[in-house]
Write an enzyme that holds these catalytic residues in place. Sequence first.
Site, PDB file in Angstrom:
ATOM      1  N   ARG A  31     -10.598   1.838  -7.175  1.00  0.00           N
ATOM      2  CA  ARG A  31     -11.504   2.718  -6.406  1.00  0.00           C
ATOM      3  C   ARG A  31     -12.934   2.661  -6.933  1.00  0.00           C
ATOM      4  NH1 ARG A  31      -8.893   7.061  -3.386  1.00  0.00           N
ATOM      5  NH2 ARG A  31      -7.256   5.883  -2.375  1.00  0.00           N
ATOM      6  N   ARG A  44     -21.374   5.525   4.319  1.00  0.00           N
ATOM      7  CA  ARG A  44     -20.222   6.161   4.956  1.00  0.00           C
ATOM      8  C   ARG A  44     -20.640   7.234   5.960  1.00  0.00           C
ATOM      9  NH1 ARG A  44     -16.553   8.978   6.481  1.00  0.00           N
ATOM     10  NH2 ARG A  44     -14.597   9.495   5.446  1.00  0.00           N
ATOM     11  N   ASP A  80      -8.063  -0.017   3.008  1.00  0.00           N
ATOM     12  CA  ASP A  80      -7.088   0.965   2.556  1.00  0.00           C
ATOM     13  C   ASP A  80      -5.696   0.396   2.779  1.00  0.00           C
ATOM     14  OD1 ASP A  80      -6.975   3.999   1.659  1.00  0.00           O
ATOM     15  OD2 ASP A  80      -5.274   3.608   2.980  1.00  0.00           O
TER      16      ASP A  80
HETATM   17  O1  CP3 Z   1      -9.981   0.309  -5.058  1.00  0.00           O
HETATM   18  C1  CP3 Z   1     -10.892   0.149  -4.226  1.00  0.00           C
HETATM   19  O2  CP3 Z   1     -12.090   0.435  -4.453  1.00  0.00           O
HETATM   20  C2  CP3 Z   1     -10.546  -0.524  -2.905  1.00  0.00           C
HETATM   21  C3  CP3 Z   1     -10.350   0.338  -1.798  1.00  0.00           C
HETATM   22  C4  CP3 Z   1      -9.113   1.229  -1.753  1.00  0.00           C
HETATM   23  C5  CP3 Z   1      -9.115   2.470  -1.072  1.00  0.00           C
HETATM   24  N1  CP3 Z   1      -7.852   2.970  -1.068  1.00  0.00           N
HETATM   25  C6  CP3 Z   1     -10.300   3.076  -0.451  1.00  0.00           C
HETATM   26  C7  CP3 Z   1     -10.264   4.490  -0.062  1.00  0.00           C
HETATM   27  C8  CP3 Z   1      -7.816   1.034  -2.226  1.00  0.00           C
HETATM   28  C9  CP3 Z   1      -7.265  -0.099  -3.075  1.00  0.00           C
HETATM   29  C10 CP3 Z   1      -7.028   2.130  -1.777  1.00  0.00           C
HETATM   30  C11 CP3 Z   1      -5.598   2.244  -2.054  1.00  0.00           C
HETATM   31  C12 CP3 Z   1      -4.864   3.438  -1.623  1.00  0.00           C
HETATM   32  N2  CP3 Z   1      -5.074   4.205  -0.511  1.00  0.00           N
HETATM   33  C13 CP3 Z   1      -3.720   3.927  -2.297  1.00  0.00           C
HETATM   34  C14 CP3 Z   1      -3.083   3.315  -3.515  1.00  0.00           C
HETATM   35  C15 CP3 Z   1      -3.839   3.583  -4.757  1.00  0.00           C
HETATM   36  C16 CP3 Z   1      -3.946   5.039  -5.128  1.00  0.00           C
HETATM   37  O3  CP3 Z   1      -5.087   5.547  -5.068  1.00  0.00           O
HETATM   38  O4  CP3 Z   1      -2.935   5.655  -5.483  1.00  0.00           O
HETATM   39  C17 CP3 Z   1      -3.285   5.064  -1.605  1.00  0.00           C
HETATM   40  C18 CP3 Z   1      -2.101   5.922  -1.960  1.00  0.00           C
HETATM   41  C19 CP3 Z   1      -4.132   5.223  -0.478  1.00  0.00           C
HETATM   42  C20 CP3 Z   1      -4.045   6.240   0.595  1.00  0.00           C
HETATM   43  C21 CP3 Z   1      -5.265   7.068   0.635  1.00  0.00           C
HETATM   44  N3  CP3 Z   1      -6.469   6.645   1.155  1.00  0.00           N
HETATM   45  C22 CP3 Z   1      -5.426   8.393   0.196  1.00  0.00           C
HETATM   46  C23 CP3 Z   1      -4.342   9.248  -0.430  1.00  0.00           C
HETATM   47  C24 CP3 Z   1      -6.744   8.749   0.456  1.00  0.00           C
HETATM   48  C25 CP3 Z   1      -7.356  10.115   0.250  1.00  0.00           C
HETATM   49  C26 CP3 Z   1      -7.598  10.400  -1.169  1.00  0.00           C
HETATM   50  C27 CP3 Z   1      -8.977  10.013  -1.533  1.00  0.00           C
HETATM   51  O5  CP3 Z   1      -9.154   9.448  -2.637  1.00  0.00           O
HETATM   52  O6  CP3 Z   1      -9.869  10.302  -0.765  1.00  0.00           O
HETATM   53  C28 CP3 Z   1      -7.409   7.639   1.033  1.00  0.00           C
HETATM   54  C29 CP3 Z   1      -8.803   7.523   1.474  1.00  0.00           C
HETATM   55  C30 CP3 Z   1      -9.637   6.478   0.805  1.00  0.00           C
HETATM   56  N4  CP3 Z   1      -9.229   5.194   0.519  1.00  0.00           N
HETATM   57  C31 CP3 Z   1     -10.988   6.603   0.386  1.00  0.00           C
HETATM   58  C32 CP3 Z   1     -11.385   5.372  -0.146  1.00  0.00           C
HETATM   59  C33 CP3 Z   1     -12.751   4.989  -0.678  1.00  0.00           C
HETATM   60  C34 CP3 Z   1     -11.867   7.829   0.583  1.00  0.00           C
HETATM   61  C35 CP3 Z   1     -12.281   7.781   2.006  1.00  0.00           C
HETATM   62  C36 CP3 Z   1     -13.577   8.468   2.299  1.00  0.00           C
HETATM   63  O7  CP3 Z   1     -14.658   7.853   2.106  1.00  0.00           O
HETATM   64  O8  CP3 Z   1     -13.492   9.584   2.810  1.00  0.00           O
END
Ligand code: CP3
Length: 350
Positions: A31, A44, A80
Amino acid sequence: MAELAPLTPTERLLRACRGEPVDRPPVWLMRQAGRYLPEYRRVREGISFLDMCRDVDRAVEVSLQPLDLVGTEAVILFSDIFVPVPGMGVDLDFAPGPVIADPIRTRAQVERLGVPDPRESVPYVFEIIRRLRAELASRDVPLLGFAGAPFTLAAYLVEGGGSRHFGALKRLMVREPDVLRELQARLTDLVVRYLNAQIEAGAQVVQLFDTWAGLLAEEDYREWVLPVHREIAAKLDRSQAPLILYVNDGAHVVDAMLESGADVLSLDWRVDLADAARRVGDRASLQGNLDPCLLAAPPAEIARRVRAMAAAAAPARGHILNLGHGCLPETPVEGVRAFTEAARALGDSR
Ligand code: CP3
């Protein structure tokens, strides 16, 4: 190691994944492109998260941001784990985590799920990868692709969204195991196609995120998760890209992770890195594992922890410095910078 000429970031990461000698451990952060960066929040603005994942220009821009803003040495595709899932016929949104309109709990629902060719259902993902490779070529910085593991994707699909205990998932596991098995089988086909298509488009390393597999006791992990990881590891084109396997809260399943055949095990901060390194030895490399909250510490403390992680991981055949989970929205930018600077300083002392 002192005799080794300085490596390019791509050589350093690929060598660390494969357990070949390196001048110092490579560094990137899960992330690393996200809301803790004001520059990310600006891009964003006024667009939904899913639309941003589909917008090639914006996705390329935010993928690259951490390189110069915080000094990471690899880029991970901005996307994602749920991006390829609507193509199966699932109605899905983000608020901010994934929300599934109609949770999948019956055999009929599972049988309606298709397994698309991701190159047709989400062509923009591969366009982003090709553009990133072109942008990164002159700096010789490596590009990581990724996918969610079937168990973690299934956990959200069955539950309808995030959950503390994933009770609906575990009920399905014990009451209708065949339904969960079929759901995982379809997700496994999707993940294999998706990661191989990312490798074909130019991803040089791929990471499989199994965030929720650590919810299972080792016995259940071995029944429900390990065979899926093994199948994915066996079906990926790993001559082109090594595989990193991440399991959150997985201290009790490190030995089982090793049996997946993944090149690198990515560990959360609760795992004792020295103990894991002795156990994996020359059979796998390790990635991790600072508690992301500790990036709030003063730079000297972050540097001390980076040195301690590098020393602890030494018995493993390779080590990639990273967090134990992703950067948080409240992560201080200076803490991330201190982390990558401390990694580079490891090279100076050798
Ligand atoms: O690592 C990176 O920078 C690459 C991008 C990436 C995102 N999500 C961007 C994201 C990666 C590799 C993920 C993986 C992901 N997504 C996982 C596995 C890793 C982990 O964190 O456990 C999971 C379970 C998800 C599902 C997901 N997506 C959740 C639970 C959430 C909300 C929680 C949060 O951190 O906001 C997201 C949204 C998300 N995915 C964001 C980002 C940058 C935030 C979105 C926003 O800008 O509002």
